[in-house]
Motif scaffolding. Structure first.
Motif, PDB file in Angstrom:
ATOM      1  N   TYR A 238      -0.125  -6.596   1.392  1.00 41.64           N
ATOM      2  CA  TYR A 238      -1.451  -7.221   1.338  1.00 41.64           C
ATOM      3  C   TYR A 238      -1.481  -8.283   0.250  1.00 41.64           C
ATOM      4  O   TYR A 238      -0.806  -8.160  -0.767  1.00 41.64           O
ATOM      5  CB  TYR A 238      -2.532  -6.176   1.016  1.00 41.64           C
ATOM      6  CG  TYR A 238      -2.756  -5.184   2.116  1.00 41.64           C
ATOM      7  CD1 TYR A 238      -3.653  -5.455   3.141  1.00 41.64           C
ATOM      8  CD2 TYR A 238      -2.075  -3.974   2.136  1.00 41.64           C
ATOM      9  CE1 TYR A 238      -3.859  -4.546   4.163  1.00 41.64           C
ATOM     10  CE2 TYR A 238      -2.278  -3.056   3.155  1.00 41.64           C
ATOM     11  CZ  TYR A 238      -3.169  -3.356   4.165  1.00 41.64           C
ATOM     12  OH  TYR A 238      -3.373  -2.458   5.176  1.00 41.64           O
ATOM     13  N   ARG A 239      -2.296  -9.267   0.464  1.00 42.31           N
ATOM     14  CA  ARG A 239      -2.523 -10.292  -0.548  1.00 42.31           C
ATOM     15  C   ARG A 239      -3.681  -9.837  -1.434  1.00 42.31           C
ATOM     16  O   ARG A 239      -4.651  -9.259  -0.947  1.00 42.31           O
ATOM     17  CB  ARG A 239      -2.876 -11.614   0.114  1.00 42.31           C
ATOM     18  CG  ARG A 239      -2.996 -12.742  -0.872  1.00 42.31           C
ATOM     19  CD  ARG A 239      -3.124 -14.055  -0.179  1.00 42.31           C
ATOM     20  NE  ARG A 239      -3.190 -15.102  -1.185  1.00 42.31           N
ATOM     21  CZ  ARG A 239      -3.600 -16.319  -0.951  1.00 42.31           C
ATOM     22  NH1 ARG A 239      -3.960 -16.660   0.257  1.00 42.31           N
ATOM     23  NH2 ARG A 239      -3.631 -17.196  -1.916  1.00 42.31           N
ATOM     24  N   ILE A 240      -3.560 -10.092  -2.736  1.00 39.23           N
ATOM     25  CA  ILE A 240      -4.655  -9.775  -3.648  1.00 39.23           C
ATOM     26  C   ILE A 240      -5.175 -11.064  -4.273  1.00 39.23           C
ATOM     27  O   ILE A 240      -4.456 -12.044  -4.405  1.00 39.23           O
ATOM     28  CB  ILE A 240      -4.253  -8.756  -4.741  1.00 39.23           C
ATOM     29  CG1 ILE A 240      -3.106  -9.269  -5.601  1.00 39.23           C
ATOM     30  CG2 ILE A 240      -3.900  -7.429  -4.125  1.00 39.23           C
ATOM     31  CD1 ILE A 240      -2.810  -8.378  -6.799  1.00 39.23           C
TER      32      ILE A 240
ATOM     33  N   GLU B 130      -6.345   0.578  -7.979  1.00 44.05           N
ATOM     34  CA  GLU B 130      -5.010  -0.014  -8.174  1.00 44.05           C
ATOM     35  C   GLU B 130      -3.885   0.985  -7.917  1.00 44.05           C
ATOM     36  O   GLU B 130      -2.778   0.579  -7.546  1.00 44.05           O
ATOM     37  CB  GLU B 130      -4.881  -0.633  -9.562  1.00 44.05           C
ATOM     38  CG  GLU B 130      -4.982   0.339 -10.695  1.00 44.05           C
ATOM     39  CD  GLU B 130      -4.928  -0.332 -12.065  1.00 44.05           C
ATOM     40  OE1 GLU B 130      -4.906   0.416 -13.052  1.00 44.05           O
ATOM     41  OE2 GLU B 130      -4.913  -1.565 -12.161  1.00 44.05           O
TER      42      GLU B 130
ATOM     43  N   LEU C 287      -6.814   0.351   5.250  1.00 48.64           N
ATOM     44  CA  LEU C 287      -5.495   0.102   4.666  1.00 48.64           C
ATOM     45  C   LEU C 287      -4.427   0.841   5.462  1.00 48.64           C
ATOM     46  O   LEU C 287      -4.655   1.951   5.921  1.00 48.64           O
ATOM     47  CB  LEU C 287      -5.443   0.586   3.217  1.00 48.64           C
ATOM     48  CG  LEU C 287      -6.370  -0.100   2.219  1.00 48.64           C
ATOM     49  CD1 LEU C 287      -6.275   0.592   0.871  1.00 48.64           C
ATOM     50  CD2 LEU C 287      -6.043  -1.574   2.102  1.00 48.64           C
TER      51      LEU C 287
ATOM     52  N   PHE D 273      -1.592   0.940  -4.706  1.00 46.98           N
ATOM     53  CA  PHE D 273      -0.661  -0.160  -4.455  1.00 46.98           C
ATOM     54  C   PHE D 273       0.454  -0.253  -5.494  1.00 46.98           C
ATOM     55  O   PHE D 273       0.300   0.197  -6.619  1.00 46.98           O
ATOM     56  CB  PHE D 273      -1.421  -1.500  -4.476  1.00 46.98           C
ATOM     57  CG  PHE D 273      -2.554  -1.546  -3.509  1.00 46.98           C
ATOM     58  CD1 PHE D 273      -2.358  -1.898  -2.189  1.00 46.98           C
ATOM     59  CD2 PHE D 273      -3.839  -1.222  -3.928  1.00 46.98           C
ATOM     60  CE1 PHE D 273      -3.420  -1.932  -1.299  1.00 46.98           C
ATOM     61  CE2 PHE D 273      -4.906  -1.250  -3.042  1.00 46.98           C
ATOM     62  CZ  PHE D 273      -4.699  -1.610  -1.725  1.00 46.98           C
TER      63      PHE D 273
ATOM     64  N   TYR E  18     -10.205  -2.022  -4.216  1.00 47.75           N
ATOM     65  CA  TYR E  18      -9.536  -0.750  -3.962  1.00 47.75           C
ATOM     66  C   TYR E  18      -8.900  -0.276  -5.261  1.00 47.75           C
ATOM     67  O   TYR E  18      -8.501  -1.092  -6.096  1.00 47.75           O
ATOM     68  CB  TYR E  18      -8.443  -0.908  -2.901  1.00 47.75           C
ATOM     69  CG  TYR E  18      -8.973  -1.191  -1.520  1.00 47.75           C
ATOM     70  CD1 TYR E  18      -9.467  -0.163  -0.725  1.00 47.75           C
ATOM     71  CD2 TYR E  18      -8.972  -2.478  -1.014  1.00 47.75           C
ATOM     72  CE1 TYR E  18      -9.952  -0.415   0.549  1.00 47.75           C
ATOM     73  CE2 TYR E  18      -9.456  -2.743   0.259  1.00 47.75           C
ATOM     74  CZ  TYR E  18      -9.943  -1.711   1.032  1.00 47.75           C
ATOM     75  OH  TYR E  18     -10.428  -1.966   2.289  1.00 47.75           O
TER      76      TYR E  18
ATOM     77  N   ASP F  92      -8.065  -6.901   3.110  1.00 52.23           N
ATOM     78  CA  ASP F  92      -7.652  -5.769   3.951  1.00 52.23           C
ATOM     79  C   ASP F  92      -7.607  -6.138   5.431  1.00 52.23           C
ATOM     80  O   ASP F  92      -7.631  -7.312   5.797  1.00 52.23           O
ATOM     81  CB  ASP F  92      -8.540  -4.553   3.682  1.00 52.23           C
ATOM     82  CG  ASP F  92      -9.974  -4.734   4.135  1.00 52.23           C
ATOM     83  OD1 ASP F  92     -10.277  -5.695   4.877  1.00 52.23           O
ATOM     84  OD2 ASP F  92     -10.817  -3.900   3.761  1.00 52.23           O
TER      85      ASP F  92
ATOM     86  N   VAL G 237      -8.388  -6.792  -2.798  1.00 51.49           N
ATOM     87  CA  VAL G 237      -7.388  -6.857  -1.737  1.00 51.49           C
ATOM     88  C   VAL G 237      -8.005  -7.398  -0.456  1.00 51.49           C
ATOM     89  O   VAL G 237      -9.108  -7.012  -0.082  1.00 51.49           O
ATOM     90  CB  VAL G 237      -6.821  -5.434  -1.464  1.00 51.49           C
ATOM     91  CG1 VAL G 237      -5.825  -5.451  -0.326  1.00 51.49           C
ATOM     92  CG2 VAL G 237      -6.206  -4.863  -2.730  1.00 51.49           C
TER      93      VAL G 237
ATOM     94  N   ASP H 135     -12.118  -9.562   1.535  1.00 53.26           N
ATOM     95  CA  ASP H 135     -11.584  -8.974   0.300  1.00 53.26           C
ATOM     96  C   ASP H 135     -12.537  -7.908  -0.220  1.00 53.26           C
ATOM     97  O   ASP H 135     -13.742  -8.091  -0.225  1.00 53.26           O
ATOM     98  CB  ASP H 135     -11.324 -10.047  -0.758  1.00 53.26           C
ATOM     99  CG  ASP H 135     -12.565 -10.795  -1.168  1.00 53.26           C
ATOM    100  OD1 ASP H 135     -12.987 -11.689  -0.419  1.00 53.26           O
ATOM    101  OD2 ASP H 135     -13.123 -10.482  -2.245  1.00 53.26           O
TER     102      ASP H 135
ATOM    103  N   CYS I  94       0.839  -1.197   0.000  1.00 50.10           N
ATOM    104  CA  CYS I  94       0.000   0.000   0.000  1.00 50.10           C
ATOM    105  C   CYS I  94       0.877   1.251   0.000  1.00 50.10           C
ATOM    106  O   CYS I  94       1.738   1.410   0.863  1.00 50.10           O
ATOM    107  CB  CYS I  94      -0.909   0.009   1.224  1.00 50.10           C
ATOM    108  SG  CYS I  94      -1.948   1.477   1.338  1.00 50.10           S
TER     109      CYS I  94
END
Length: 92
Positions: A20-22, A48, A14, A51, A46, A38, A36, A43, A5
């Motif tokens: 973070y894992r997407i 793009e 955030l 990030f 957000y 969060d 994402v 999930d 982030c």
């Protein structure tokens, strides 16, 4: 895949500079969003531009993925890749 982030404008869920894992979502990506996981553990979409995507390197995935598959994601620690040590920053 993982992201960092770099902007949390108007997003209380955030944290800046947090990993973070997407999740894959081609429809969202076409619209300029990432799905994402969060701080809530859920999930959400957000923008793009909030990030930076981390490179898709097998060693990075291998070290980060187990940290995101814990029972309590908020208690996970960021793995300092290549050192075998856990850093202080928590991750989702």
């Amino acid at each position: 895949m993982f992201v960092v982030c770099i902007d949390n404008s108007e997003c209380e869920d955030l944290e800046l500079l947090k990993v973070y894992r997407i999740l894959p979502d081609s429809t969202a990506e076409k619209e300029g969003y990432l799905r994402v996981i969060d701080e809530s553990g859920e999930d959400y979409l957000y923008p793009e531009q909030f990030f930076v995507v981390l490179p898709d390197v097998p060693l990075l995935e291998q070290n980060l993925l187990p940290l995101f598959n814990t029972e309590s994601p908020a208690k996970s620690k960021f793995f300092r890749a290549g050192t075998g040590e856990r850093a202080i920053a928590s991750v989702v």
